[in-house]
Design a protein around this motif. Sequence first.
Motif, PDB file in Angstrom:
ATOM      1  N   ILE A  58       0.834  -1.205   0.000  1.00 43.69           N
ATOM      2  CA  ILE A  58       0.000   0.000   0.000  1.00 43.69           C
ATOM      3  C   ILE A  58       0.865   1.250   0.000  1.00 43.69           C
ATOM      4  CG2 ILE A  58      -1.638   1.329   1.404  1.00 43.69           C
ATOM      5  CD1 ILE A  58      -2.776  -1.460   2.272  1.00 43.69           C
ATOM      6  N   ALA A  59       1.925   1.270   0.810  1.00 44.10           N
ATOM      7  CA  ALA A  59       2.817   2.431   0.849  1.00 44.10           C
ATOM      8  C   ALA A  59       3.503   2.640  -0.490  1.00 44.10           C
ATOM      9  CB  ALA A  59       3.848   2.255   1.959  1.00 44.10           C
ATOM     10  N   GLU A  60       3.836   1.543  -1.155  1.00 42.68           N
ATOM     11  CA  GLU A  60       4.514   1.624  -2.454  1.00 42.68           C
ATOM     12  C   GLU A  60       3.625   2.276  -3.515  1.00 42.68           C
ATOM     13  OE1 GLU A  60       5.914  -1.554  -5.884  1.00 42.68           O
ATOM     14  OE2 GLU A  60       6.072  -2.145  -3.778  1.00 42.68           O
ATOM     15  N   LYS A  61       2.311   2.071  -3.398  1.00 47.18           N
ATOM     16  CA  LYS A  61       1.375   2.554  -4.409  1.00 47.18           C
ATOM     17  C   LYS A  61       0.629   3.820  -3.989  1.00 47.18           C
ATOM     18  CE  LYS A  61       0.582  -2.021  -6.441  1.00 47.18           C
ATOM     19  NZ  LYS A  61       1.080  -1.653  -7.781  1.00 47.18           N
ATOM     20  N   THR A  62       1.081   4.450  -2.899  1.00 42.18           N
ATOM     21  CA  THR A  62       0.370   5.611  -2.369  1.00 42.18           C
ATOM     22  C   THR A  62       1.332   6.770  -2.145  1.00 42.18           C
ATOM     23  OG1 THR A  62      -1.141   4.094  -1.219  1.00 42.18           O
ATOM     24  CG2 THR A  62      -1.166   6.405  -0.520  1.00 42.18           C
ATOM     25  N   LYS A  63       0.903   7.969  -2.485  1.00 40.68           N
ATOM     26  CA  LYS A  63       1.683   9.173  -2.199  1.00 40.68           C
ATOM     27  C   LYS A  63       1.380   9.595  -0.769  1.00 40.68           C
ATOM     28  CE  LYS A  63       1.576  10.818  -6.991  1.00 40.68           C
ATOM     29  NZ  LYS A  63       1.107  11.896  -7.915  1.00 40.68           N
TER      30      LYS A  63
END
Length: 203
Positions: A58-63
């Motif tokens: 989730i962190a990888e795909k979220t700003k």
Amino acid sequence: MDKTAIMLLAAGGSSRLGQPKQLLEYNGKTLLQHIIDEALSTKAASVVVVLGANHELIAEKTKLDGTVVIINEQWQSGMASSIRAGVEALADDRRFDSVLITLCDQPHVDHFLMKELVKKQQDSGSTIVACSYGETVGAPAVFSREMFPSLLSLQGQEGARKLIAANPHVVEKLDFPKGIIDIDTPADYQGLQNKKKNEPGEV
């Protein structure tokens, strides 16, 4: 908003959905990115994002720029652990008079609603201001600092709704009919997409 922190709860495992609801797309963004961007638009004193299940993906795909990210390693024990993790990160910071708690799976929550909740809390002096929809009074909701110990005492699957129900004499309600729409199952998500397709286009 300069004395209010916003806490975004996004730690759940989405077991009924079968995939991380945080990353479902709606209106060109993921549900989590939408609520983060709306929270940041309020210019709140702090935006805290509580992640848990699938947090690396989730962190990888979220700003996440501009937010404080808390990883709740105890997410499987229920929502209470995420609320506690977020409040613990805020409790010692005296800048905050209140916290607005919201979820990532209510797609119609926006910065206008968040600001209206905080304004109602400030104008009324109420300990809690919560949204009313259907037969429910719940999140998004604003809790004054005096409620922090109660938030920290929640256990298991208990959410903020328990405190709202237990303290009706200090609760102000804000009508938010679209709050009844949240995404827990594939059918919920399909219904949201179908509704969007059937909305009239802009002229």
